[in-house]
Design a protein around this motif. Structure first.
Motif, PDB file in Angstrom:
ATOM      1  N   ASP A  91       0.820  -1.216   0.000  1.00  0.00           N
ATOM      2  CA  ASP A  91       0.000   0.000   0.000  1.00  0.00           C
ATOM      3  C   ASP A  91       0.845   1.252   0.000  1.00  0.00           C
ATOM      4  OD1 ASP A  91      -2.198  -1.624   0.013  1.00  0.00           O
ATOM      5  OD2 ASP A  91      -2.476  -1.540   2.187  1.00  0.00           O
TER       6      ASP A  91
ATOM      7  N   ASP B  37       0.619   4.357  -2.689  1.00  0.00           N
ATOM      8  CA  ASP B  37       0.320   5.728  -2.287  1.00  0.00           C
ATOM      9  C   ASP B  37       1.449   6.679  -2.654  1.00  0.00           C
ATOM     10  OD1 ASP B  37      -2.034   4.760  -1.255  1.00  0.00           O
ATOM     11  OD2 ASP B  37      -1.226   4.517   0.765  1.00  0.00           O
TER      12      ASP B  37
ATOM     13  N   ALA C 130       1.227   7.179  -6.547  1.00  0.00           N
ATOM     14  CA  ALA C 130      -0.069   7.350  -7.200  1.00  0.00           C
ATOM     15  C   ALA C 130      -0.175   8.691  -7.913  1.00  0.00           C
ATOM     16  CB  ALA C 130      -1.196   7.204  -6.185  1.00  0.00           C
TER      17      ALA C 130
ATOM     18  N   HIS D 287      -6.049   3.123  -7.464  1.00  0.00           N
ATOM     19  CA  HIS D 287      -5.262   4.223  -6.917  1.00  0.00           C
ATOM     20  C   HIS D 287      -4.674   5.118  -8.006  1.00  0.00           C
ATOM     21  CE1 HIS D 287      -5.289   2.436  -2.840  1.00  0.00           C
ATOM     22  NE2 HIS D 287      -5.224   1.290  -3.478  1.00  0.00           N
TER      23      HIS D 287
END
Length: 1882
Positions: free
Chosen positions: A741, A745, A748, A833
């Motif tokens: 994750d 992030d 993104a 994302h």
């Protein structure tokens, strides 16, 4: 005559099956091949056209052999004649082809040209089957396939006879004839060019014929090994070879080259095999003909101008020379033969001279062995070819003449080439490159010979074993090398000889010792060190450019390194660790720019081989690479206007772009990437997710793979090797590393900026992130991968089979597809994302539909199953994402080809016979899963497309025609029809059945598929029911996987049969026939609608136990159950047995406890849905955890401990493998049992009426289910399923009375069909009970199982409760028995006696196991869940019901259970449960407890009631809060969700209030029955106290509105009034207003008219309406009883007319009573009349017409039970059942109304006796009245006037109609009448 298809199938089944053929198969094989001898002997010899046959065809009427006359139309005639002209085939045979093709494909709606192609294709298919059958026979004899010797001997003798009869001549002739441009060959100029093959694909006729020629050539080669060739055969083959070779110069067709190879090796094998046969036992065939030897010597030595033909002739010459050599060796060994003639030696010498002068070995290498055509030939044939090349070279090198020739060419090679300098004094000179090139292109026979030997043993290294000739040649060839070409060729030969462990050890010893003066390992490492030192000195000293590396030395070092790599790679794992302790010299030359790139490539390839030697070397190699190899510096490209970097760094980027790119050779880059890939794959640290390799990745991504399409390549092989290296790196990045994750992030929102900043950007992003962004935006890597795939599958197949780089290109395609698969696994999570800059891969692909089609069409690539797997997996992924994919494919005109490709892939997988361990790698399984997964997706979907549903119309309207279209459906049906090779194809069979099941339950596809399967042409259901379903299971020890699959196959088949029985359209004749056939096959043919007559029924009533004791043979339903009756394998987690280390055991426990959501989870779900242990994940997980907790022990520093850990992990993996298998087998067992349960329950629930002898069927299934569930081998889960089936059987047994007999075929039915509730014998019933008890008392049990078993037990007791219908009056029963039986043996008394015997037997059986049963049931009743407690109490209730000796009552008392039960009732509270569902469950338990107490009171009568009363039951239930809670209405289920879950509202009064009142009412029986006044008074007092404690219960009942009261409310009112009528007359005061309430209710009820009571008067004859009527009269009975008690016991006197009493009561008046008596009288008359009427109709039922029967059915409201298809007898049966119900109801009503009328008459009589119409005299008790005497007289007169007509009606009641003795009743009526008349007269 045997058809070619049948011949091939029989041969393959016997010779190619994975298991040895059975004796039956052997016999069948011998029989079939003998019958086909003529067809094989005259191979492909067909009848030619004839004028008479042509005329017969033109007449349109043809008689075919073994067939009737065939009528033809004009189109048929034209097609048949066209076939005859095109194929040079007889016209009648062409008609047969048309008939066969029509049966196979169906011609309706096809064009004439398509029909022509289909018929021609069928003909070529038959030819192919015939040729393949011959090839298979030859292959079985020549190659060692592990067949039995006697079988091989029989086949060999058969083939020898064929060949001796001219088969070989026929083969040679066919190879020649089929190559001609004529109808009998390739076809004439006007012939149709295409045919349609067995897969429905359009193929060129020329290609089909060429393929036939190739197989014939293969047969020719093998035939030479069966029977040696003669002189004529040799000459014919040689002539054919030259003809075929002459065609090769103008063609590139690989098949034609392979045909030429076949002819060449036929000669080679013939010569060598014939020469090797010169032993005393055998004589050479060719040596016996001296003239042939002279003639062939002259022919073979004749020169030719065509270079290709000359090359093949040279190959024949060397084989001929070897043949002569072998002859000489054989002759020299015979004593009787003189010395060899000089002419033979001269011939040998001349042949060898020409062979070596023409460099035949170079031709063999370059034009045969290294060609793509040779490498892609049949594997078995290549094995034969290479084996005889081995024999050729061995024989050649063993003869003195040949050795001398070899010595000569070696010396010539040494003198022609310039010497090399390796290991000596190195001088850097600049030689003339042109002279070197000229030297390299000079023909060198010795070098070719060395390379030829290398090629042979590289392909077949096992041929080296025991080959001393080759090793002797090695010792000779390794001496005195003076140039690098011979040295390189020699070292290459050594490398090929090191392809096995034995060869590697021998080569190592050769080079390690002093076998050769200048060729050794020391020479290699010394040379590397010397060059490294020289370059280092030169670089550090002068600083000038490094000297050029000599090419000869470089190539010699390359050859050395190749040998080193093979020795290290194939050496013994333990020995090779000590062979080369110092590998540093291999690294020292890597950084120098003057070292040729190909030498660097060899160095790195050799270094990569050392990774396998020891894990310790991984870190050492990394260290040396960082120290010596070229760096990877990813520099940004110069931007516009900026200065380039001033300092040029020689790194990998520079070497790639400036050195290798200029030369268009890339060996250094390829080896660099391969080495790094190997090192990265050994790295177990995945913590940084590949971030430390970002530099390497950037170099490959930007500088190698990015521009690869624009680069030039001198060697196409290197292009694809480079691509493969890059793709392997990308695949490794995608498969090894995941995106977390935080990575998503952090990247993104970062846009891709200028190219100049790209490298810096790459430094911050993970390789996997960069790749995913590339794919999800369609950038460079994605475009390049698609450029590899976009040429299409046909182009790739062509290059694979025709180009030397085809294998590497194939690997690139495979890697590209794998990378797309990996990207599809990750893109969806990232797209959420990264949108909108990045899109899922399916969106990117959808931008160009041609790309999708190109990828999906790789399923056609049958040369590599891995590519097919990838294509199918991508299809599976895209089909779940792209809506309308099927329509897209159809619109792009790719749908039809994909349908054929998938079908062909599936068919090939089913017939290849190769077992694939991993199901995810099985193309057939993947296709099946694809079809199954897509069934439920929006239509039209991929399943609909591939199964050939009509996508242009609604799917449900499709008419499937699998014979018309070649599709997966056709292949699947064919697979399931034959069920061949179950050991290999078990999963295909399993998923095939599952697919059909899923199709049949899908709402869109169910109709077409079920119509297809029910078609008579397939007979799908019955065929598999007779074969698959009841076949014996494979043994667990020998084939557990097949055992598992076999169980699943049966499960899906049974479920499929259940679907047909459940949903099949019975209006369709085919479905009806299939359903009847299934039922007959499952339950037995004799069980399908037998005659059901009186004698048959009587057998069930007799005590001989004919029913339920197996009077018929065992049915298939029981055989199916026996299949799964085996002990389930152990699936417990007993890994402690294999893991002895406590610390390691903790690691195992932690690993196995992890959930599936964890990233490192060790579980996965199989394709069947089983939760299994992932062995690879478990292994990695354990190593990872072990290294974390024990980093020192986990390292290699402690080898002993690590070895122990490795051994424990291996043992654990073996345990996990067994655990998985056992778990799968247990699941398969349960699955089949589920299928068995479904088909049984559906058959019994929906199709029971189609069966005769139903009770026998039900008993058999019930008995078998109970026996199986009680078995110790039965698992808990199986017991649950079996108990469910048994419960259904018991329920259907109880319902048998309400089903019309299945065999109503006679003209009359018997009344016994209606009244019999229990046709099973007592013995059968007791058998059921005993087995049920055993099942309940089984060792392994659970509350869930026992709840089902308790329900079954309750059903059993209910079934055994009455042999006769308790509702039918005894008089009616007697009458029915009299009419149903002609003899007096079977009467009602005997039947009742048997019923009593059964009850006593049940009790005796229970008593034997009473202690164990009571222990278990009481435990469940006290400690179980609420539902368990509830049903346990009902079981105890049933025990009490069969207790004749108060045994169970005493047991419950002695165990204290009754006391605890009362305590539980007393403690009940509506706050016990926090949720309504819990409170409802507790209420159900309370109801069951009350039912048990009520049963005790009823069963044991006064004694039972006395026991309960003595225990204070009234006090306990009086303190129960449930009563007040329910009455107050606090128990409300207002939650909508809860209401939905229950789907119905349970009447709270029926659950709690009514049971309590029933129990209280039962205790009032003590008032009437006890003889002790004290007890009576005590009972009355406690009941009165109970009434006074709960006034709201009684007030509500007394104040209820009868007109709106439902059934449960009426019951409450009845119970309340019945209780009050018993005890309230003893109450002296009425402070609670009970008397007023009773009087008010009496007035309300008695004042109603007759329509209030009678349902018939209202036109409602439904059973529910009649039940309401009965309940109302029961209320009236209680009220009249109460009044009668008041009048008789309390001396209450009623008024004549309505008036209020002085106490404010509204007493009933005599007038009201007489009005009600009139109503009762009317009901009595009506009930008696109705009872009599229906009773007479029952007796005359067989004389009634259908119209009269329908009128009766309409009257009795039984229309819902009649269908339009029911015959008259069934209607009579339904009418008879309904009339019996009505007679029973009328009898109950009469029984209730008569005593009620007596009560009323007695009340009136008492009043008449107590008071006359005259004024009362003294001493009498006056009525309570306020009227005057005159008024009294008038009222009395009026009352008598009302009474007398009613009495007249009562007096007229008939005993015959009422069924009761009315003598006492009439006397009472007469007395009342007498008083009434007297009173009226006064």
């Amino acid at each position: 005559m045997v058809s070619p298809k049948q011949l091939l199938s029989t041969i393959e089944s016997a010779l190619l099956d994975s298991t040895p053929p059975s004796p039956a198969k052997k016999i069948e094989l011998v029989h079939v091949i003998r019958r086909s001898k003529n067809s094989l002997q005259n191979l492909l010899s067909f009848p030619v056209p004839r004028g008479s046959d042509r005329a017969e065809v033109e007449s349109r009427e043809v008689r075919l052999p073994e067939l009737a006359i065939v009528q033809l139309d004009e189109q048929d005639v034209q097609i048949a004649l066209k076939l005859s002209d095109d194929l040079h085939l007889n016209e009648i045979e062409c008609v047969r082809l048309l008939v066969s093709a029509n049966q196979e494909w169906g011609f309706l709606g096809r064009e004439p040209v398509e029909i022509l192609r289909l018929a021609a294709g069928l003909w070529y298919t038959e030819r192919r089957d015939l040729i393949t059958a011959l090839y298979t026979l030859l292959r079985a004899v020549v190659l060692d396939q592990g067949l039995e010797e006697d079988l091989v001997g029989d086949v060999q003798k058969y083939l020898e006879d064929l060949i001796s009869s001219g088969l070989r001549e026929r083969l040679i002739s066919l190879i020649k004839v089929l190559s001609r441009e004529e109808p009998a060959g390739l076809g004439g100029p006007s012939a149709e060019r295409f045919v349609i093959d067995s897969r429905g694909a359009l193929v060129e006729r020329r290609a089909v014929v060429t393929r036939e020629r190739l197989v014939l050539a293969h047969c020719l080669v093998l035939s030479v090994l069966v029977v040696r060739a003669g002189p004529k055969d040799i000459k014919d083959i040689f002539s054919a070879l030259k003809d075929v070779a002459a065609e090769l110069s103008s063609t590139t067709d690989a098949l034609k080259y392979q045909i030429a190879y076949g002819l060449l090796f036929s000669l080679l094998v013939a010569f060598i095999s014939d020469g090797l046969s010169t032993v005393p036992e055998k004589v050479s065939v060719l040596s016996q003909d001296a003239s042939f030897r002279r003639e062939f010597q002259g022919v073979v030595m004749t020169a030719t101008n065509d270079p290709i033909v000359a090359g093949f002739v040279d190959c024949v010459r060397v084989a001929w020379a070897v043949h002569l050599i072998l002859l000489q060796d054989g002759l020299s060994g015979r004593e009787t033969v003189l010395s060899a003639s000089s002419s033979d030696l001269q011939n040998i010498s001349s042949c060898l001279d020409v062979v070596f002068s023409n460099d035949v070995f170079s031709f063999l290498l370059n034009n045969i062995l290294r060609t793509a055509a040779y490498q892609n030939d049949d594997e078995d044939m290549l094995y034969v070819y290479n084996g005889y090349l081995h024999k050729l070279i061995s024989c050649l090198l063993s003869h003195p003449l040949a050795r001398d020739k070899v010595k000569e060419v070696k010396e010539r090679a040494m003198t022609v080439l310039s010497p090399y300098r390796l290991g000596g004094q190195i001088e850097f000179t600049h030689e003339n490159p042109k002279s070197e090139q000229a030297l390299e292109t000079t023909p060198l026979p010795f070098v070719s010979l060395l390379e030829f030997v290398s090629e042979i043993y590289e392909k077949e290294p096992e041929l080296l074993s025991g080959n001393d000739v080759i090793w002797t040649f090695v010792n000779y060839a390794g001496e005195d090398h003076s140039n690098f070409r011979t040295l390189a060729a020699f070292l290459k030969m050594l490398a090929s000889l090191a392809s096995t462990e034995e060869g590697a050890a021998r080569v190592f010893e050769l080079l390690q010792g002093k076998s050769f003066r200048s060729v050794s390992w020391g020479t290699l490492f010394d040379c590397l060190s010397i060059y490294a030192d020289k370059f280092k000195q030169s670089f550090e000293g002068s600083g000038s450019a490094l000297p050029e590396f000599p090419e000869g030395d470089a190539k010699a070092l390359v050859a050395y390194l190749f040998v080193l790599k093979k020795v290290v790679k194939n050496g013994n794992p333990l020995e090779r660790r000590n062979w080369f302790p110092d590998i540093k010299p291999l690294f020292r030359l890597l950084s120098y720019e003057n070292v040729p790139p190909y030498l660097k490539g060899s160095l790195r390839d050799c270094i990569a081989a050392f990774l396998q030697v020891s894990p310790l070397l991984t870190d050492i190699i990394w260290t040396y690479l960082e120290q010596y190899d070229l760096p990877v510096v990813v520099r940004p490209q110069a931007s516009n206007g900026s200065q380039a970097m001033s300092t040029q760094v020689y790194d990998m980027q520079y070497e790639l772009n400036e050195v290798e790119a200029r030369r268009e050779y890339y060996p250094s880059t390829i080896s660099f990437i391969n080495l790094l890939n190997a090192l990265i794959s050994e790295d177990s640290d995945l913590s940084d997710r590949g971030l430390r390799y970002i530099g390497i990745f950037g170099f490959i991504y930007d500088h190698v793979f990015g521009p690869f399409p624009q680069r030039g390549y001198a060697d196409p092989c290197e292009k694809w090797q480079l691509v493969v290296s890059c793709l392997q790196h990308f695949r490794m990045m995608l498969s090894r590393y995941d995106v977390k994750d935080e990575d998503v992030d952090s990247t993104a929102d970062r846009p891709e900026i200028s190219t100049a900043s790209q490298p810096a950007h790459l430094q911050k992003q993970l390789p996997v992130v960069v790749l995913m962004k590339d794919f999800m935006s369609g950038k460079t890597a994605f475009r390049n991968i698609l450029s590899i795939l976009s040429p299409g599958v046909n182009a790739i197949i062509n290059e694979r089979t025709s180009q030397s780089y085809g294998e590497t290109l194939e690997k690139a395609v495979h890697l590209s597809l794998e990378i797309i698969m990996l990207a599809l696994e990750k893109d969806l999570a990232l797209a959420d994302h990264w949108r909108p800059l990045y899109q899922p891969l399916d969106v990117i692909l959808s931008q160009d539909h041609n790309l999708i089609i190109a990828i999906l069409e790789y399923v056609r690539y049958d040369l590599q199953p891995l590519i097919q797997q990838c294509s199918v997996k991508i299809m599976s992924s895209l089909s779940s994402r792209i809506v309308g994919l099927a329509q897209l494919l159809v619109k792009s005109h790719a749908g039809s080809s994909l349908i054929e490709d998938y079908a062909a892939c599936l068919e090939l997988r089913a017939h290849d016979g190769i077992y694939i361990e991993n199901n995810s790698d099985d193309p057939g399984v993947l296709i099946m899963q694809l079809l199954i997964d897509n069934i439920g997706r929006p239509a039209p979907n991929i399943t609909h497309l591939l199964l050939q549903f009509d996508l242009d119309a609604p799917i449900e309207r499709t008419v499937l025609q699998p014979r018309f279209h070649y599709s997966c459906l056709r292949v699947i049906l064919d697979i399931l029809d034959k069920l061949l090779k179950p050991e290999v194809n078990g999963l295909l069979h399993e998923f095939g059945f599952q697919l059909l099941y899923e199709l049949c339950v899908d709402p869109l596809t169910c109709g077409p598929v079920m119509d297809l399967l029910s078609n008579k042409r397939y007979q799908f259901f019955l065929k598999h029911l007779d074969t698959v379903a009841v076949a014996s299971l494979p043994k667990r020890n020998s084939s557990q996987a097949l055992r598992i699959s076999s169980l699943h196959q049966r499960a899906w088949l049974l479920k499929l049969l259940a679907v047909e029985l459940h949903t099949g359209d019975m209006m369709s004749p085919s479905h009806k026939e299939v359903s009847c056939s299934i039922l007959a096959d499952i339950f037995g043919r004799d069980m399908l609608e037998p005659d059901r007559n009186v004698a048959h029924t009587a057998s069930f009533l007799s005590g001989s136990e004919n029913a339920g004791t197996g009077t018929i043979s065992k049915s298939k339903v029981l055989q199916l159950l026996e299949v799964i009756q085996f002990r389930s394998p152990d699936v417990s987690m007993k890994y402690s047995e294999v893991v002895s280390n406590p610390k390691f055991r903790i690691l195992v426990e932690n690993s196995l406890r992890e959930t599936l959501t964890a990233k490192d989870a060790v579980y996965y779900y199989s394709e069947r849905g089983d939760r299994l242990i992932d062995l690879a994940s478990l292994r990695d997980n354990l190593w990872q955890k072990y290294n974390i907790i024990s980093p020192q022990q986990g390292s290699l520093s402690n080898e002993d401990k690590l070895s122990d850990v490795r051994e424990m992990i291996q043992q654990l993996l073996r345990w996990a493998w067994r655990y998985n298998r056992n778990l799968e087998e247990q699941a398969a067992q349960l699955h089949m049992l589920t299928g068995w349960g479904q088909i049984v329950e559906i058959s019994l629930s929906r199709r029971l009426s189609s069966l005769g002898n139903r009770s026998e069927i039900l008993f058999q299934v019930l008995n078998a289910s109970l026996s199986a569930s009680a078995s110790p081998d039965c698992s808990l889960k199986m017991a649950l399923l079996l108990t469910q089936v048994a419960t259904t059987c018991m329920a259907k047994l109880r319902d048998e009375r309400f089903l019309a007999p299945g065999g109503l075929v006679s003209d009359a039915i018997t009344s016994l069909d209606v009244i019999m509730l229990k046709p099973l014998s007592n013995g059968a019933c007791l058998s059921i009970l005993l087995k049920l008890i055993m099942a309940i008392l089984r060792n392994e049990s659970s509350e869930t199982l026992r709840r089902r078993q308790y329900a079954l037990l309750l059903g059993y007791f209910r079934y055994c409760q009455h042999m006769l219908d308790p509702g039918v009056p005894r008089r009616l029963l007697q009458s029915l028995f009299a009419s149903g039986q002609e003899n007096d043996e079977t009467d009602i008394n005997r039947v009742e006696k048997e019923q009593v015997e059964l009850e006593r037997s049940n009790f005796a059986t229970l008593r034997k196991e009473a202690q164990a049963m009571l222990d278990l049931v009481i435990k469940d009743a006290t400690q179980g869940s609420e539902s368990g407690k509830t049903i346990a109490h009902y079981v105890l209730d049933a025990f009490i019901n069969v207790d004749h000796e108060k045994f169970f009552l005493n047991q419950l008392q002695s165990r204290g259970f009754l006391r605890s039960c009362l305590t539980s009732i007393s403690n009940f509270s509506h706050q016990d449960g926090s949720r309504p569902i819990e409170l409802l469950q507790r209420a159900c338990t309370l109801e069951a407890e009350l039912a048990l107490l009520l049963r005790i009171s009823h069963r044991y009568g006064t004694a039972g009631a006395q026991v309960l009363f003595s225990m204070g039951v009234l006090e306990q239930i009086g303190s129960c809060k449930a009563l007040s809670t329910f009455v107050k209405g606090n128990f409300r289920r207002t939650e909508a969700r809860f209401v939905k879950e229950l789907a119905a509202d349970v009447d709270r009064q029926q659950m709690i209030v009514a049971p309590i009142l029933r129990l209280v009412l039962s205790l009032t029986s003590l008032i009437d029955t006890t003889d002790f006044l004290e007890v009576k008074n005590k009972v009355v007092r406690e009941v009165l106290e109970f009434v006074k404690s709960h006034p709201s219960v009684f007030d509500r009942a007394l104040l209820a509105d009868l007109s709106e009261a439902d059934e449960s409310t009426m019951e409450i009112i009845n119970l309340v009034v019945a209780i009050l009528s018993k005890v309230w007359p003893y109450e002296e005061n009425d402070e609670h207003g009970i008397i007023q309430g009773l009087f008010r209710l009496t007035h309300d009820v008695f004042s109603r008219d007759s329509e209030f009571f009678s349902a018939v008067l209202l036109g409602n004859s439904l059973p529910s309406a009649r039940c309401k009527e009965l309940n109302k009269f029961r209320l009236c009975f209680s009220l009249t009883s109460y009044l009668y008690s008041l009048v008789t016991k309390n001396s209450l006197r009623l008024q004549v007319s309505h008036a209020s009493s002085s106490m404010g009561w509204q007493q009933p008046s005599l007038q009201l009573l007489l009005n009600f008596l009139s109503t009762i009288t009317g009901s009595l008359e009506r009930a008696a009349e109705e009872k009599s009427s229906f009773f007479n109709k029952i007796q005359d039922i067989n004389e009634l017409s259908r119209q009269e029967v329908d009128e009766i059915i309409s009257i009795i409201a039984e229309k819902d039970h009649v269908s339009s298809s029911d015959n008259t007898n069934r209607r009579r049966y339904i009418a008879m059942v309904g009339m019996c119900r009505i007679v029973s109801y009328c009898d109950q009503l009469v029984t209730l109304l008569l005593p009620m009328a007596e009560h009323l008459l007695n009340v009136v009589l008492i009043h008449f006796q107590d008071t006359s119409v005259m004024p009362p005299t003294s001493g009498t008790i006056k009525m309570i009245t306020n009227t005057s005497d005159a008024g009294l007289k008038d009222s009395a007169a009026s009352l008598c006037g009302m009474l007398i007509p009613t009495l007249e009606r009562l007096k007229l009641l008939s005993e015959e109609k009422t069924g009761h003795n009315l003598k006492v009743f009439r006397r009472l009526v007469g007395a009342v009448k007498e008083f009434a008349i007297r009173a009226e007269s006064l």
